[in-house]
Write an enzyme that holds these catalytic residues in place. Structure first.
Site, PDB file in Angstrom:
ATOM      1  N   HIS A  86      23.944  28.289  32.419  1.00  0.00           N
ATOM      2  CA  HIS A  86      25.106  29.099  32.790  1.00  0.00           C
ATOM      3  C   HIS A  86      26.067  28.394  33.716  1.00  0.00           C
ATOM      4  O   HIS A  86      26.990  29.024  34.238  1.00  0.00           O
ATOM      5  CB  HIS A  86      24.667  30.396  33.470  1.00  0.00           C
ATOM      6  CG  HIS A  86      23.897  31.315  32.593  1.00  0.00           C
ATOM      7  ND1 HIS A  86      24.479  32.359  31.906  1.00  0.00           N
ATOM      8  CD2 HIS A  86      22.594  31.338  32.261  1.00  0.00           C
ATOM      9  CE1 HIS A  86      23.556  32.996  31.210  1.00  0.00           C
ATOM     10  NE2 HIS A  86      22.390  32.391  31.415  1.00  0.00           N
ATOM     11  N   LYS A  89      35.546  39.776  40.531  1.00  0.00           N
ATOM     12  CA  LYS A  89      34.481  38.797  40.285  1.00  0.00           C
ATOM     13  C   LYS A  89      33.980  38.328  41.635  1.00  0.00           C
ATOM     14  O   LYS A  89      34.607  38.607  42.658  1.00  0.00           O
ATOM     15  CB  LYS A  89      35.022  37.612  39.470  1.00  0.00           C
ATOM     16  CG  LYS A  89      36.326  37.036  40.029  1.00  0.00           C
ATOM     17  CD  LYS A  89      36.901  35.965  39.126  1.00  0.00           C
ATOM     18  CE  LYS A  89      37.715  36.484  37.962  1.00  0.00           C
ATOM     19  NZ  LYS A  89      37.029  36.402  36.676  1.00  0.00           N
ATOM     20  N   ARG A  90      32.875  37.600  41.657  1.00  0.00           N
ATOM     21  CA  ARG A  90      32.412  37.053  42.928  1.00  0.00           C
ATOM     22  C   ARG A  90      33.487  36.194  43.558  1.00  0.00           C
ATOM     23  O   ARG A  90      34.302  35.576  42.863  1.00  0.00           O
ATOM     24  CB  ARG A  90      31.133  36.229  42.706  1.00  0.00           C
ATOM     25  CG  ARG A  90      29.915  37.055  42.474  1.00  0.00           C
ATOM     26  CD  ARG A  90      29.633  37.973  43.650  1.00  0.00           C
ATOM     27  NE  ARG A  90      29.153  37.207  44.784  1.00  0.00           N
ATOM     28  CZ  ARG A  90      27.904  37.145  45.197  1.00  0.00           C
ATOM     29  NH1 ARG A  90      26.970  37.860  44.595  1.00  0.00           N
ATOM     30  NH2 ARG A  90      27.548  36.407  46.218  1.00  0.00           N
ATOM     31  N   LYS A 121      36.900  30.081  41.337  1.00  0.00           N
ATOM     32  CA  LYS A 121      37.517  31.210  40.621  1.00  0.00           C
ATOM     33  C   LYS A 121      38.958  31.451  41.081  1.00  0.00           C
ATOM     34  O   LYS A 121      39.699  32.198  40.479  1.00  0.00           O
ATOM     35  CB  LYS A 121      36.680  32.475  40.802  1.00  0.00           C
ATOM     36  CG  LYS A 121      35.278  32.355  40.174  1.00  0.00           C
ATOM     37  CD  LYS A 121      34.469  33.629  40.403  1.00  0.00           C
ATOM     38  CE  LYS A 121      33.025  33.502  39.975  1.00  0.00           C
ATOM     39  NZ  LYS A 121      32.816  33.743  38.529  1.00  0.00           N
ATOM     40  N   THR A 171      32.640  37.075  31.861  1.00  0.00           N
ATOM     41  CA  THR A 171      32.420  38.238  31.000  1.00  0.00           C
ATOM     42  C   THR A 171      33.318  39.401  31.426  1.00  0.00           C
ATOM     43  O   THR A 171      33.634  40.258  30.610  1.00  0.00           O
ATOM     44  CB  THR A 171      30.946  38.690  31.047  1.00  0.00           C
ATOM     45  OG1 THR A 171      30.519  38.698  32.416  1.00  0.00           O
ATOM     46  CG2 THR A 171      30.063  37.777  30.232  1.00  0.00           C
ATOM     47  N   LYS A 206      35.494  42.583  29.315  1.00  0.00           N
ATOM     48  CA  LYS A 206      35.524  44.011  29.631  1.00  0.00           C
ATOM     49  C   LYS A 206      36.961  44.475  29.791  1.00  0.00           C
ATOM     50  O   LYS A 206      37.343  45.560  29.326  1.00  0.00           O
ATOM     51  CB  LYS A 206      34.735  44.286  30.925  1.00  0.00           C
ATOM     52  CG  LYS A 206      33.252  43.961  30.792  1.00  0.00           C
ATOM     53  CD  LYS A 206      32.540  43.797  32.141  1.00  0.00           C
ATOM     54  CE  LYS A 206      31.196  43.107  31.923  1.00  0.00           C
ATOM     55  NZ  LYS A 206      30.564  42.626  33.162  1.00  0.00           N
TER      56      LYS A 206
END
Ligand code: 26Q
Length: 812
Positions: A357, A545-546, A551, A653, A657
């Site tokens: 991952h 998200k985290r 990110k 992911t 969504k």
């Protein structure tokens, strides 16, 4: 048995549970008691259905998949179970008699937050699809007493509060004290070679801990299956020395307890970053050992012979965290079943498969060799042997190529490399998006790819579309039902039929109305919880998200600052009113992540103080982002921020969504975004920034952030504004980080992508003014999202990797 009780029977069963477990009647019961009574009655139905399903699996001799993951981020269960069983209506009708309804009871259930983020949520989505598709499956994880911490934000600072989920969550768990296993740690291992050439293993002074299973039933939609998730709790073997206790030696009795329980006390709260702690290693072995013992026991109970294991069992490891199941299965086969090494190795390698991952070096798991040998002496011996045999083989493949062999070795320079072990022992290794799988074979696993060409595969991630669309966005699901029928619920690729309505003005308007209704609902919820307001007529732009540098929440913040500066220069500047919503937890020890939270919060506060600007621009940091909050927020989102530095996000992911709920993506060519672009077409997604190859090239040539700064007047003002800061706090440290003239500047290159991001954002929000165009783009996203359902991912795993067949021939 009747799996579909009517409202009267449901009411009766709730009443019985209340009387039996709480000594109360429906009229007097609290909401909490009613929630628990409902949960218990649903559990009864699942238990019965499961028993029928299991009988059938055994009768048909079907192969099973065991999905091992150190995290399962389940969220709540009551709503999903009721919708899966198509019982929500009956329960609502029954509850109306008792003066309440399901929506208010759902809120009584705590989230089962047994995971950090993507990897743990993926495991939960996969269990849903495995079950809905009638595959026999069992998940394994740990029953953490505390899940991921709850987040409070006080003056922009993240405070972590322990997440006590079991009171309220444990109604779903069934303790199986008849299925306890022992797990050994430490001590000395002796090998006694016997005359028949076998080696007998004995242990001295080791610590033994009991693994007690707590089982949770997993329902699926419109199917015969009920699967289970087995969560292990650690328990001291002599849980309490009653002998000493009765002799009055209380303290001695306590001292004798080795405090085994700390093993499953708490989830490690960092993702994409490893901590080489002894306790974490112990957790991983505890999960691997208990689960492997359980698998072997179940297999023997049904088939009575060990050699058929690979035909009847597939073990999948969700990243390397459960990889110790490999040497553990070797140990069981050799020490307990007296198989020789080659036979055992053949069984293991035909049984285990592995998903990677991440390619981020700090997240690739390694353990210090001496710590490992001290804590897991027998497993260490087995790893040494696996490694020696592998190195011989590698030598034959690449004679004299020491470098290559050392790269692939499991043990080198005092480190144990879990990814190498996982590749060596798995029949299949996969990445989680096309781009990620390609990067794996080009970089991290390049040498392995030379050696084991056919072992590598890709399975792009997917989401539980029933949870994330049908159950959490009922209005949109209703519109889809009307337009294309209900088939997409079972077969998500038929969502593509929605494209037929791309020019249907009525449908487009309905889509716009539904989005607006969802925004109002979220604004109301937010107001109820915080007392603050958000404007449902502004664009909802969402990054959830985290919190992680790669990110790039910081890039989002820089763009917001550029808008803010523009509005301060000219308060009459006409722009589409925007609300930027963030939801993110930072790992407790991750200082930079916490600084970014502070920046977002200070920016938010400062803007809020300006009555003119806040009408056009608002920033909201949502406290304690979790699965249940995501279910409320995602249906209302209009722009989805997927802006990681290309090459870093394995898949993502959340993007899926948001897409399936009709949000427009603004993103880089990273992870699953690349495939979303293919699916939806470039007019319906906003792509910006460097691609993975360009990132690599820029990095190798030396990234000089000052050049971007020097070239762009807007960017200069934005970065400079960090020095004075917001709401009275300076962020010159962040300015320094972004620029660092000499040292290493921000390795995630925010400044390099800034201008391209700013322009893409501007042109996307301009499109918002044309409602028909926007709704059409939104519709096309929904129609293209079927590919990103976990049902599709699971079929690929089942067909290509696990060689699994669904159970046939029983009634639903
Ligand atoms: C390992 C050792 C010690 C302590 C913690 C960990 C640890 C824990 C969690 C390491 C990694 C994680 C989680 C990683 C994760 O969530 N990765 C994400 O997986 C998603 C599902 O495939 C992808 O969509 C995301 O791109 C990826 O970041």
């Amino acid at each position: 048995m009747n799996y579909k009780p009517n409202a009267r029977e449901v009411g009766e069963s709730i009443k019985q549970k209340l009387a039996r477990y709480f000594g109360t009647a429906p009229e007097e019961a609290t909401k909490d008691q009613l929630y628990k009574a409902c949960a218990m009655s649903v559990k009864d139905i699942l238990t019965q259905k499961r028993s029928d399903f299991r009988t059938q699996v055994n009768r048909e001799g079907k192969k099973r998949i065991y999905y091992m993951s150190i995290e399962f981020l389940l969220g709540r269960s009551l709503k999903t179970n009721l919708h899966n069983l198509e019982l929500a209506e009956a329960y609502n009708e029954a509850l109306a008699e008792y003066g309440t309804d399901l929506d208010s009871l759902y809120e009584c259930e705590p989230d089962a937050g047994l995971g950090n983020g993507g990897l743990g949520r993926l495991a939960a989505c996969f269990m849903d699809s495995l079950t809905s598709l009638d595959y026999p499956a069992c998940g394994f994880s740990l029953c953490y007493e505390y899940g991921l911490f709850k987040q409070r934000i006080i003056d922009g600072v993240q405070i972590e509060i322990p997440d006590v989920w079991l009171p309220g969550g444990e109604v779903w768990l069934v303790p199986r004290t008849d299925r306890i296993f022992k797990v050994r740690f430490g001590g000395t291992v002796r090998e006694n070679w016997r005359e028949d050439g076998r080696c007998e293993i004995t242990y001295e002074d080791c610590e033994e801990i009991e693994a007690v299973p707590y089982d949770m039933m997993i329902s699926g939609y419109d199917c015969a299956a009920v699967n289970q998730l087995r969560l292990w709790k650690a328990r001291d073997i002599h849980h309490f020395n009653m002998g000493l206790f009765t002799q009055g030696q209380y303290t001695k009795a306590l001292e004798k307890s080795t405090n085994a329980e700390i093993l499953t006390k708490s989830l490690y709260p960092s993702d994409n970053h490893i901590e080489g702690k002894l306790l974490r290693l112990s957790q991983q072995y505890f999960l691997a050992s208990a689960s492997t013992q359980s698998i072997v026991r179940d297999h023997m109970a049904v088939y009575g012979r060990i050699d058929t294991l690979p035909d009847k069992v597939s073990i999948h490891i969700n990243d390397t965290h459960p990889a110790l199941c490999i040497p553990e299965l070797m140990r069981i086969l050799i020490d307990d079943y007296t198989l020789d090494w080659d036979t055992a190795w053949d069984i293991v390698t035909r049984t285990v498969s592995y998903t990677n991952h991440t390619v981020m070096p700090e997240a690739l798991e390694t353990w210090q060799e001496d710590l490992f040998r001290f804590r897991l002496p027998r497993i260490y011996m087995i790893l040494k042997e696996i490694n020696e045999r592998f190195c011989k083989q590698a030598w034959e493949a690449f004679p004299g190529n020491w470098n290559r062999i050392s790269n692939m070795s499991i043990i080198s320079y005092g480190q144990i490399k879990m990814a190498n072990l996982s590749v060596i022992a798995s029949h299949t290794v996969n990445g989680v998006s096309k781009l990620h799988s390609q990067i794996l074979v080009d970089t991290v696993f390049k040498d392995f790819y030379h050696m084991y060409h056919n072992r590598f595969d890709n399975v792009t991630n997917g989401i539980a579309h029933r949870r994330w669309l049908c159950f959490s966005n009922p209005q949109l699901a209703g519109l889809l039902d009307e337009c294309i029928g209900t088939q997409y619920r079972k077969d998500p690729k038929t969502l593509s039929e929605f494209i037929k309505f791309a020019d249907d003005k009525t449908v487009l308007d309905r889509l716009g109305e539904i989005k607006y209704n969802n925004k109002v609902a979220f604004a109301n919820y937010y107001n109820r919880i915080t007392g603050r307001r958000i404007d449902p007529n502004s664009v909802f732009d969402v990054q959830i998200k985290r919190l992680h540098e790669y990110k790039r929440q910081l890039l989002n913040a820089l763009n917001i600052i550029s808008l803010y500066i523009r509005l301060k220069d000219n308060p009459n500047f006409q722009m589409q009113p925007m609300t930027f919503l963030f939801g993110a937890k930072a790992a407790p020890g991750y200082d930079m992540a916490k600084r970014i939270i502070k920046l977002i919060c200070c920016l938010s506060e400062e803007i809020e103080k300006d009555p003119v600007i806040r009408e056009k621009l608002r920033v909201v940091f949502l406290e304690d982002y979790n699965v249940s909050l995501a279910e409320k927020l995602i249906p209302s989102a209009e722009i989805s921020e997927q802006i990681s530095l290309a090459g870093k996000e394995a898949s993502g992911t959340g993007c899926m969504k948001l897409m399936i709920n009709g949000a427009m993506t603004i993103g880089t060519l990273d992870g699953a975004n690349v495939e979303m672009l293919d699916a939806v077409g470039e007019e319906n997604i906003s792509i910006f920034g460097l691609n993975a190859k360009e990132v690599e090239a820029l990095w190798l040539s030396g990234y000089r952030s000052v050049l971007f700064y020097g070239d762009n007047a807007i960017l200069r003002r934005v970065v400079d504004s960090l020095n004075i800061g917001f709401n009275g706090e300076s962020f010159s440290d962040i300015a320094g980080y972004l620029l660092a003239g000499y040292g290493i500047a921000d390795p995630y290159m925010c400044l390099a992508d800034f201008e391209s991001y700013r322009l893409a954002h501007l042109s996307l929000t301009e499109k918002y003014a044309d409602k028909d165009l926007w709704n059409k783009m939104s519709l096309k996203n929904i129609a293209a999202a079927g590919h990103f359902a976990a049902d599709r991912s699971i079929r690929e795993y089942a067909d290509r990797i696990w060689k699994l067949k669904p159970v046939d021939g029983i009634k639903k």
